[in-house]
Motif scaffolding. Structure first.
Motif, PDB file in Angstrom:
ATOM      1  N   GLU A   1       2.158   1.695  -3.466  1.00 34.37           N
ATOM      2  CA  GLU A   1       1.115   2.174  -4.388  1.00 34.37           C
ATOM      3  C   GLU A   1       0.748   3.625  -4.096  1.00 34.37           C
ATOM      4  O   GLU A   1       0.482   4.395  -5.020  1.00 34.37           O
ATOM      5  N   ALA A   2       0.762   3.991  -2.811  1.00 32.29           N
ATOM      6  CA  ALA A   2       0.477   5.395  -2.473  1.00 32.29           C
ATOM      7  C   ALA A   2       1.546   6.296  -3.097  1.00 32.29           C
ATOM      8  O   ALA A   2       1.234   7.340  -3.667  1.00 32.29           O
ATOM      9  N   GLY A   3       2.793   5.862  -3.003  1.00 36.51           N
ATOM     10  CA  GLY A   3       3.885   6.630  -3.598  1.00 36.51           C
ATOM     11  C   GLY A   3       3.739   6.717  -5.104  1.00 36.51           C
ATOM     12  O   GLY A   3       3.868   7.798  -5.695  1.00 36.51           O
ATOM     13  N   GLN A   4       3.423   5.587  -5.717  1.00 35.73           N
ATOM     14  CA  GLN A   4       3.268   5.567  -7.179  1.00 35.73           C
ATOM     15  C   GLN A   4       2.138   6.495  -7.617  1.00 35.73           C
ATOM     16  O   GLN A   4       2.275   7.232  -8.582  1.00 35.73           O
ATOM     17  N   SER A   5       1.015   6.445  -6.891  1.00 35.68           N
ATOM     18  CA  SER A   5      -0.127   7.270  -7.299  1.00 35.68           C
ATOM     19  C   SER A   5       0.193   8.755  -7.168  1.00 35.68           C
ATOM     20  O   SER A   5      -0.456   9.590  -7.784  1.00 35.68           O
ATOM     21  N   LEU A   6       1.207   9.083  -6.352  1.00 35.58           N
ATOM     22  CA  LEU A   6       1.602  10.493  -6.214  1.00 35.58           C
ATOM     23  C   LEU A   6       2.727  10.853  -7.186  1.00 35.58           C
ATOM     24  O   LEU A   6       3.273  11.947  -7.131  1.00 35.58           O
ATOM     25  N   GLY A   7       3.083   9.908  -8.032  1.00 31.49           N
ATOM     26  CA  GLY A   7       4.045  10.190  -9.093  1.00 31.49           C
ATOM     27  C   GLY A   7       5.462   9.716  -8.816  1.00 31.49           C
ATOM     28  O   GLY A   7       6.366   9.971  -9.610  1.00 31.49           O
ATOM     29  N   ALA A   8       5.677   9.053  -7.693  1.00 34.67           N
ATOM     30  CA  ALA A   8       7.054   8.648  -7.336  1.00 34.67           C
ATOM     31  C   ALA A   8       7.499   7.424  -8.122  1.00 34.67           C
ATOM     32  O   ALA A   8       6.709   6.515  -8.374  1.00 34.67           O
ATOM     33  N   GLY A   9       8.778   7.421  -8.488  1.00 33.74           N
ATOM     34  CA  GLY A   9       9.377   6.262  -9.158  1.00 33.74           C
ATOM     35  C   GLY A   9       9.928   5.302  -8.110  1.00 33.74           C
ATOM     36  O   GLY A   9       9.872   5.572  -6.905  1.00 33.74           O
TER      37      GLY A   9
ATOM     38  N   THR B   1       0.825  -1.211   0.000  1.00 34.21           N
ATOM     39  CA  THR B   1       0.000   0.000   0.000  1.00 34.21           C
ATOM     40  C   THR B   1       0.857   1.258   0.000  1.00 34.21           C
ATOM     41  O   THR B   1       0.542   2.224  -0.699  1.00 34.21           O
ATOM     42  N   LEU B   2       1.942   1.247   0.774  1.00 32.55           N
ATOM     43  CA  LEU B   2       2.815   2.426   0.802  1.00 32.55           C
ATOM     44  C   LEU B   2       3.444   2.646  -0.570  1.00 32.55           C
ATOM     45  O   LEU B   2       3.561   3.780  -1.038  1.00 32.55           O
TER      46      LEU B   2
END
Lengths: 266, 353
Positions: free
Chosen positions: A166-174, A163-164
């Motif tokens: 995916e949360a990062g990915q959804s905010l644009g993080a690589g 989840t962490l």
């Protein structure tokens, strides 16, 4: 009624008995070594042996190298095992058991067998690196693998990695940002545990450094045991103190981090 | 104009089809809920929009751009998770500003946007707290602010209220809806709670076994369910075996008692066995306003449910529940007494499987 309380009392007695026996088993040799290390001067208890150790340039030289090997082992270990354990938790859960088995191999393969394999493999072209410190560090990384990997894996188990991420990915993080800004800070305590255990392993490791002929604390201590009486005892106590200090630092840095992980935890 | 279009989306996991032939057009600013039981494919569909799962077949288009194969961090989509997923090592402000930092916004912009978001969720006083210092409701509000701070094209909410207690769930869902309307952002909301979906959505997609059962406004889905599953899943429902007695006139026999229905029975034969469905609140005691069906019944049981009183009635051989609003002056019938109840023919539904 009386029988039950008698049984309870008996149980308590044996619990205390075994605990005290365990403590004595652990501490008696340590206390004996410490007392012995204080007897360098005839008839008085003193820290003379410790003074000799700290004034000995060879001690500083060898110990500094061990610290260097320890730090390099930790850096390389973190760089290899954090992404590995993270990817296995996130994408390759099927490989978790085989990888755990592999990480435990240093427990079952004797260090002497391991070091001879290293020497044989890396002492002929095209892999002629037997004299390189890189081989020693790589060897230490393998020896500390069971501690480092399992500490990191335990840390990852305490947070909701998927989840962490995916949360990062959804905010644009690589991947790099997620790993270094989200995952790594949240398994800080686990990494520190693994790091200090690795450090303790490297400081006390004899065979690898001796057979790869590199300056290190343990071979120097072995050498000293053959030459002197009280100084090796002082060094043993110093190495204990260093290890315990490392554990204390883990406890200190880890304070409060349990709570800090709740939000991302399972 | 279509803002988000899902065309013929399917998803298989190791040979098991989880989502099949899913088609949906979402307008800009619309609030659409995916409603269905566990394992119906609603979360998988949401995760495909987010980019966490790749569809086995089909296409996802957002603002005329095909994003089907785009990685999640390249889609401008905000996501809110059931488990909040706040970064435990960051304060509230840092969590909200994280997406903006990734987008390399200037410090001034990050400060301004995080302040805006903190004001939006009324958590200005908690800006420097860590997630573990906040309640579940507060954490989810921070999660909402974090997702909105980057101004996503679509906001995805994966059962965001499930982990909260009942009262906070109700207040937070109103808050989410109000914020969504204020910002005019398109939102897709996944839930298995029908009340939640009915209260918050512009449209509801009812899903079952990986397929869409019905798409419509909450009013349509509740009042005009198109399948038995939808009627059963959304709201309470009485069902009973019946036999078509006059297809042309819409007459049915339920345990020997005649009912009239507005459902189209033209394609059915006389004597065909069907199942009728009637919502409990569609029954009422017969007064001067007699409806299409006037039915003799016996009062079997009365259950007080707070705002509603549920009365179990027996019509012929069949048991039905009847709901009536509670009020302190309500005169309830006695157990075992014979009464007359009524319901309109539109209330008697004959639904396909």
């Amino acid at each position: 009624m009386n029988q039950t309380s008698d049984k309870k009392r008996g149980g308590k007695f044996w619990a205390w008995f075994w605990m005290i026996l365990g403590i004595l088993y652990f501490f008696l040799p340590l206390v004996a070594t410490f007392l012995f290390s204080l007897r360098a001067k005839l008839g008085v208890l003193s820290f003379t042996a410790y003074q000799h150790v700290f004034n000995d340039s060879n001690f500083i030289y060898n110990f500094s190298y061990s610290v260097l090997w320890g730090v390099l082992t930790i850096i390389v270990g973190v760089l290899i095992f954090v992404p590995t354990a993270y990817l296995i938790r996130l994408k390759l859960p099927k490989f978790r058991l085989p990888v755990e088995f592999i990480t435990m191999l240093p427990f079952v393969i004797p260090a002497i067998v391991y070091v001879f394999s290293l020497v044989r493999t890396f002492s002929q072209p095209p892999l002629l690196i037997v004299n390189s410190p890189a081989l020693l560090v790589a060897g230490y990384v393998i020896l500390s693998m069971p501690y480092m990997y399992s500490a990191i894996d335990t840390g990852l188990r305490a947070i909701d990695v998927q989840t962490l991420t995916e949360a990062g990915q959804s905010l644009g993080a690589g991947w790099g940002t997620i790993l270094f800004k989200i995952i790594l800070p949240n398994i800080r305590t686990a990494i520190l545990s693994g790091a200090f255990l690795s450090f303790a392993i490297v400081i006390g490791e004899l065979i690898l450094a001796q057979y790869l002929v590199k300056p290190a604390f343990a071979p120097y201590m072995t050498y000293l045991i053959q030459q002197k009486a009280y100084e090796p005892a002082a060094m043993a106590i110093i190495s204990f103190a260093l290890t315990w200090a490392a554990m204390g630092i883990i406890q200190f840095i880890g304070r409060g981090s349990e709570q800090g992980q709740i939000a991302g935890g399972h | 104009m279509t803002h988000l279009a899902l065309s013929k989306i399917s998803k298989d996991f190791g040979g098991t089809t989880v989502v099949q032939d899913f088609n949906l057009d979402v307008k800009k600013g619309e609030f659409v809920s995916f409603l269905g039981p566990s394992g119906c494919g609603k979360t998988t569909t949401l995760r495909m929009i987010a980019g966490f799962e790749m569809p086995t077949a089909g296409q996802i288009v957002m603002d005329d751009v095909d994003i089907t194969n785009q990685p999640p961090n390249q889609r401008n989509v905000g996501m809110i998770f059931q488990a909040y997923a706040l970064f435990p090592n960051m304060t509230v402000t840092q969590n909200i500003g994280f997406g903006l930092q990734i987008r390399r916004e200037s410090r001034a912009v990050i400060k301004q946007r995080t302040d805006e978001m903190l004001a939006l969720i009324n958590l200005e006083k908690h800006a420097d707290k860590y997630p573990y210092q906040l309640s579940g409701g507060q954490q989810q509000r921070v999660s909402l602010a974090r997702a909105l701070a980057v101004r996503p094209q679509v906001l995805l909410l994966d059962e965001p209220l499930s982990a909260l207690d009942a009262k906070i769930r109700v207040s937070l869902r109103s808050e989410i809806r109000a914020i969504q309307k204020t910002l005019g952002i398109t939102a897709i909301f996944v839930t298995h709670d029908q009340e939640e979906a009915l209260s918050i959505s512009d449209r509801i997609v009812v899903m079952n076994a990986g397929e869409m059962e019905q798409v419509g406004t909450p009013f349509e889905v509740y009042n005009f369910p198109q399948t038995r599953f939808v009627a059963n899943f959304v709201g309470s429902l009485n069902t009973a075996n019946a036999e078509v007695t006059d297809p042309a006139k819409g007459l049915l026999s339920v345990g020997g008692v005649q009912f009239i229905t507005a459902s189209d029975l033209a394609a059915r034969k006389k004597g065909e066995a069907v199942r009728v469905s009637i919502r409990p609140e569609r029954f009422s005691f017969l007064s001067e306003h007699k409806k299409d069906n006037a039915l003799d019944c016996v009062i079997e049981n009365i259950t007080f449910l707070g705002s509603v009183v549920r009365i179990q009635i027996k019509i012929g051989d069949s048991n039905f529940n009847m709901d009536t609003f509670n009020n302190p002056f309500l005169e309830l019938p006695k157990l075992g007494s014979k009464e007359k109840v009524t319901c309109s023919k539109e209330a008697v539904l004959v639904l396909d499987e």
